[in-house]
Design a protein around this motif. Structure first.
Motif, PDB file in Angstrom:
ATOM      1  N   UNK A 344       0.831  -1.207   0.000  1.00  0.00           N
ATOM      2  CA  UNK A 344       0.000   0.000   0.000  1.00  0.00           C
ATOM      3  C   UNK A 344       0.864   1.254   0.000  1.00  0.00           C
ATOM      4  N   UNK A 345       1.914   1.261   0.832  1.00  0.00           N
ATOM      5  CA  UNK A 345       2.796   2.424   0.913  1.00  0.00           C
ATOM      6  C   UNK A 345       3.516   2.649  -0.409  1.00  0.00           C
ATOM      7  N   UNK A 346       4.007   1.569  -1.019  1.00  0.00           N
ATOM      8  CA  UNK A 346       4.702   1.691  -2.304  1.00  0.00           C
ATOM      9  C   UNK A 346       3.756   2.217  -3.379  1.00  0.00           C
ATOM     10  N   UNK A 347       2.515   1.749  -3.376  1.00  0.00           N
ATOM     11  CA  UNK A 347       1.534   2.209  -4.367  1.00  0.00           C
ATOM     12  C   UNK A 347       1.261   3.704  -4.199  1.00  0.00           C
ATOM     13  N   UNK A 348       1.036   4.130  -2.957  1.00  0.00           N
ATOM     14  CA  UNK A 348       0.757   5.549  -2.689  1.00  0.00           C
ATOM     15  C   UNK A 348       1.926   6.417  -3.122  1.00  0.00           C
ATOM     16  N   UNK A 351       2.448   6.832  -6.927  1.00  0.00           N
ATOM     17  CA  UNK A 351       1.497   7.753  -7.557  1.00  0.00           C
ATOM     18  C   UNK A 351       1.904   9.207  -7.330  1.00  0.00           C
ATOM     19  N   UNK A 352       2.285   9.518  -6.084  1.00  0.00           N
ATOM     20  CA  UNK A 352       2.666  10.890  -5.756  1.00  0.00           C
ATOM     21  C   UNK A 352       3.954  11.277  -6.477  1.00  0.00           C
ATOM     22  N   UNK A 353       4.914  10.372  -6.494  1.00  0.00           N
ATOM     23  CA  UNK A 353       6.202  10.648  -7.140  1.00  0.00           C
ATOM     24  C   UNK A 353       6.041  10.848  -8.638  1.00  0.00           C
ATOM     25  N   UNK A 354       5.282   9.972  -9.279  1.00  0.00           N
ATOM     26  CA  UNK A 354       5.084  10.077 -10.719  1.00  0.00           C
ATOM     27  C   UNK A 354       4.377  11.376 -11.085  1.00  0.00           C
ATOM     28  N   UNK A 355       3.385  11.771 -10.284  1.00  0.00           N
ATOM     29  CA  UNK A 355       2.654  13.009 -10.560  1.00  0.00           C
ATOM     30  C   UNK A 355       3.584  14.213 -10.508  1.00  0.00           C
ATOM     31  N   UNK A 356       4.483  14.244  -9.520  1.00  0.00           N
ATOM     32  CA  UNK A 356       5.380  15.387  -9.362  1.00  0.00           C
ATOM     33  C   UNK A 356       6.470  15.419 -10.428  1.00  0.00           C
ATOM     34  N   UNK A 357       6.979  14.257 -10.816  1.00  0.00           N
ATOM     35  CA  UNK A 357       8.050  14.222 -11.804  1.00  0.00           C
ATOM     36  C   UNK A 357       7.532  14.478 -13.221  1.00  0.00           C
ATOM     37  N   UNK A 358       6.331  13.988 -13.510  1.00  0.00           N
ATOM     38  CA  UNK A 358       5.769  14.188 -14.847  1.00  0.00           C
ATOM     39  C   UNK A 358       5.297  15.625 -15.055  1.00  0.00           C
ATOM     40  N   UNK A 365       4.319  18.997  -6.073  1.00  0.00           N
ATOM     41  CA  UNK A 365       5.565  18.825  -5.324  1.00  0.00           C
ATOM     42  C   UNK A 365       5.292  18.896  -3.825  1.00  0.00           C
ATOM     43  N   UNK A 366       4.294  19.675  -3.428  1.00  0.00           N
ATOM     44  CA  UNK A 366       3.908  19.730  -2.011  1.00  0.00           C
ATOM     45  C   UNK A 366       3.586  18.332  -1.495  1.00  0.00           C
ATOM     46  N   UNK A 367       2.783  17.587  -2.242  1.00  0.00           N
ATOM     47  CA  UNK A 367       2.400  16.242  -1.792  1.00  0.00           C
ATOM     48  C   UNK A 367       3.599  15.299  -1.812  1.00  0.00           C
ATOM     49  N   UNK A 368       4.523  15.501  -2.749  1.00  0.00           N
ATOM     50  CA  UNK A 368       5.741  14.687  -2.756  1.00  0.00           C
ATOM     51  C   UNK A 368       6.566  14.977  -1.507  1.00  0.00           C
ATOM     52  N   UNK A 397      -4.203  11.513  -0.036  1.00  0.00           N
ATOM     53  CA  UNK A 397      -4.901  12.465  -0.891  1.00  0.00           C
ATOM     54  C   UNK A 397      -4.070  12.793  -2.122  1.00  0.00           C
ATOM     55  N   UNK A 398      -2.747  12.906  -1.954  1.00  0.00           N
ATOM     56  CA  UNK A 398      -1.889  13.167  -3.103  1.00  0.00           C
ATOM     57  C   UNK A 398      -1.981  12.063  -4.136  1.00  0.00           C
ATOM     58  N   UNK A 399      -2.025  10.809  -3.681  1.00  0.00           N
ATOM     59  CA  UNK A 399      -2.162   9.686  -4.606  1.00  0.00           C
ATOM     60  C   UNK A 399      -3.525   9.715  -5.303  1.00  0.00           C
ATOM     61  N   UNK A 400      -4.576  10.046  -4.554  1.00  0.00           N
ATOM     62  CA  UNK A 400      -5.913  10.098  -5.145  1.00  0.00           C
ATOM     63  C   UNK A 400      -6.028  11.237  -6.149  1.00  0.00           C
ATOM     64  N   UNK A 401      -5.370  12.371  -5.868  1.00  0.00           N
ATOM     65  CA  UNK A 401      -5.360  13.465  -6.844  1.00  0.00           C
ATOM     66  C   UNK A 401      -4.676  13.020  -8.136  1.00  0.00           C
ATOM     67  N   UNK A 402      -3.628  12.206  -8.009  1.00  0.00           N
ATOM     68  CA  UNK A 402      -2.923  11.721  -9.201  1.00  0.00           C
ATOM     69  C   UNK A 402      -3.849  10.869 -10.067  1.00  0.00           C
ATOM     70  N   UNK A 403      -4.700  10.074  -9.426  1.00  0.00           N
ATOM     71  CA  UNK A 403      -5.672   9.277 -10.174  1.00  0.00           C
ATOM     72  C   UNK A 403      -6.755  10.176 -10.766  1.00  0.00           C
ATOM     73  N   UNK A 404      -7.194  11.133  -9.973  1.00  0.00           N
ATOM     74  CA  UNK A 404      -8.233  12.063 -10.425  1.00  0.00           C
ATOM     75  C   UNK A 404      -7.789  12.828 -11.670  1.00  0.00           C
TER      76      UNK A 404
END
Length: 421
Positions: A344-348, A351-358, A365-368, A397-404
């Motif tokens: 679960x931690x790796x999945x979250x 998502x946050x890391x990919x969103x910030x890097x892409x 970056x705040x969520x990262x 929430x950062x991971x969910x925003x990435x999906x959203x």
């Protein structure tokens, strides 16, 4: 019921949009869980009840997000199942239900709000307790931890304030008066991080500042931009050369010296001894664990918990932990629970890391930065997957925003939603 009818059912109250109302309630939740205070349940219970109702009422809108992140409920479900073998059945069911509610609140917050609104909520919540701690700061004693129960708790809280303030200051999309307020709160957070004398907090503050500046500011030009590459190379070279000079010219142990500068020894103030107790307990109950509350039973004369409370000079009615999130989970939920936690931690985090890097926009970056802080603290604190753990909730929430971001705009939220950028 159609989406339009759903929003009509949740008609604006006192001329307030559903989005504004949810923003206020999320801010109230953050402020109430940031630090416990007398009668905080008068806020927490009604707000929690609202979000539970909102999750059911808006389930049609939440479902596209839910079905792409169902892994988030794996640990709460295993937590509840542990009531079948754990001794503290009532406590397991209560804490398991709170773990489910934690996930529900995250979904409700992401449904209508955007990243910048979450950052503002964090700034307000952390700012309140930052100001109160600053006012109480004096010559030492309890003032060294402000209004918090310990200096580590204050240090962690002030790191959150630092991250929120820095992102708001650097992001020109925020309201100018809010950015000016962020400057004052940044000064307060810096002061309180130093006063806390918490090694974790001070190192985290330095680390996340580098992440925000490198990815959020320089990264906005593209992570492959020559200026970004040059800055990263110069910084890394300076760190390596300095470390090489110190270690080659002085007979010192860098780790021991760093810890000593914060008043700690290589046992991390007794944490390694706690970890030995945890390892022994895991060996006795490897797969399923003892269930929530099954280990910390100091009132039992023959329990290891009683010996720990005595050795660490703790009151038998106080709360204590292994100061490591993964060992805490493994003791109470077994190696199966630990495996679920790691997945679960790796999945979250992915998502946050990919969103910030892409897309290195400051709100992402705040969520990262919060995610990195949460991961760093998980090795010395036990709150990673605890119910209502604020930093974990914000990371989720950062991971969910990435999906959203990848869902059609009208598929997950209604007309009150807006862009992050």
């Amino acid at each position: 019921m159609t989406m339009a009818n759903t929003h009509a059912a949740r008609a604006p109250l006192l001329n307030m949009s559903a989005r504004a109302r949810d923003h206020i309630l999320v801010t109230l939740w953050f402020a109430s869980t940031f630090k416990q205070f007398p009668y905080d349940e008068l806020i927490l219970y009604p707000v929690a009840l609202y979000f539970a109702w909102a999750f059911v009422n808006d389930f049609t809108e939440i479902f596209p997000l839910l079905r792409r992140s169902i892994i988030l409920f794996a640990l709460p479900m295993w937590w509840l199942l542990s009531a079948a073998w754990g001794d503290e059945t009532a406590l397991i069911l209560k804490s398991g239900a709170q773990s489910v509610l934690t996930m529900i609140i995250c979904y409700c917050a992401v449904l209508r709000l955007d990243r910048r609104q979450i950052i503002v909520s964090m700034l307000i919540s952390a700012g309140i307790f930052g100001i109160l701690s600053f006012v109480s700061d004096g010559s030492g004693g309890i003032a060294a931890r402000g209004v918090f129960s310990s200096k580590n708790a204050m240090g962690a809280a002030m790191v959150i304030l630092w991250i929120a303030g820095l992102c708001i200051l650097l992001d020109r999309q925020f309201w100018r008066p809010l950015r000016l307020a962020a400057v004052a709160l940044l000064a307060i957070s810096a002061r309180m991080v130093v006063v806390s004398n918490s090694a974790t907090a001070q190192l985290l503050a330095i680390g996340v500042t580098g992440v925000i500046l490198l990815i959020g500011v320089l990264g906005a030009k593209g992570l492959g931009h020559p200026r970004v590459v040059l800055t990263a190379c110069v910084t890394l070279s300076a760190i390596c050369l300095t470390a090489a000079y110190i270690t080659s010219t002085r007979d010192i142990d860098p780790v021991a010296s760093l810890l000593a500068s914060f008043g700690k020894d290589t046992s991390l103030t007794g944490r390694t001894d706690l970890w030995d107790y945890a390892t022994a307990e895991i060996a006795r109950h490897p797969w399923l664990g003892v269930g929530e509350g099954g280990f910390w039973t100091p009132l039992e004369w023959d329990s290891d918990a009683r010996r720990i409370f005595t050795d660490y000079h703790k009151n038998f009615y106080s709360t204590f932990s292994f100061h490591n999130s993964y060992l805490e989970v493994a003791v109470h939920l077994g190696l199966i629970g630990l495996g679920i936690t790691l997945i679960k931690t790796a999945w979250i985090f992915s998502k946050v890391l990919k969103a910030a890097l892409c897309d290195p926009a400051l709100p992402k970056v705040f969520f990262l930065a919060i995610a990195l802080s949460t991961l760093a603290r998980s090795t010395t604190e036990s709150g990673l997957m605890a119910p209502f753990s604020l930093m974990t909730m914000v990371t989720i929430m950062g991971a969910l925003f990435a999906i959203k971001d990848h869902l059609a705009p009208m598929q997950i939220a209604g007309p009150d939603s807006g862009p992050d950028r």
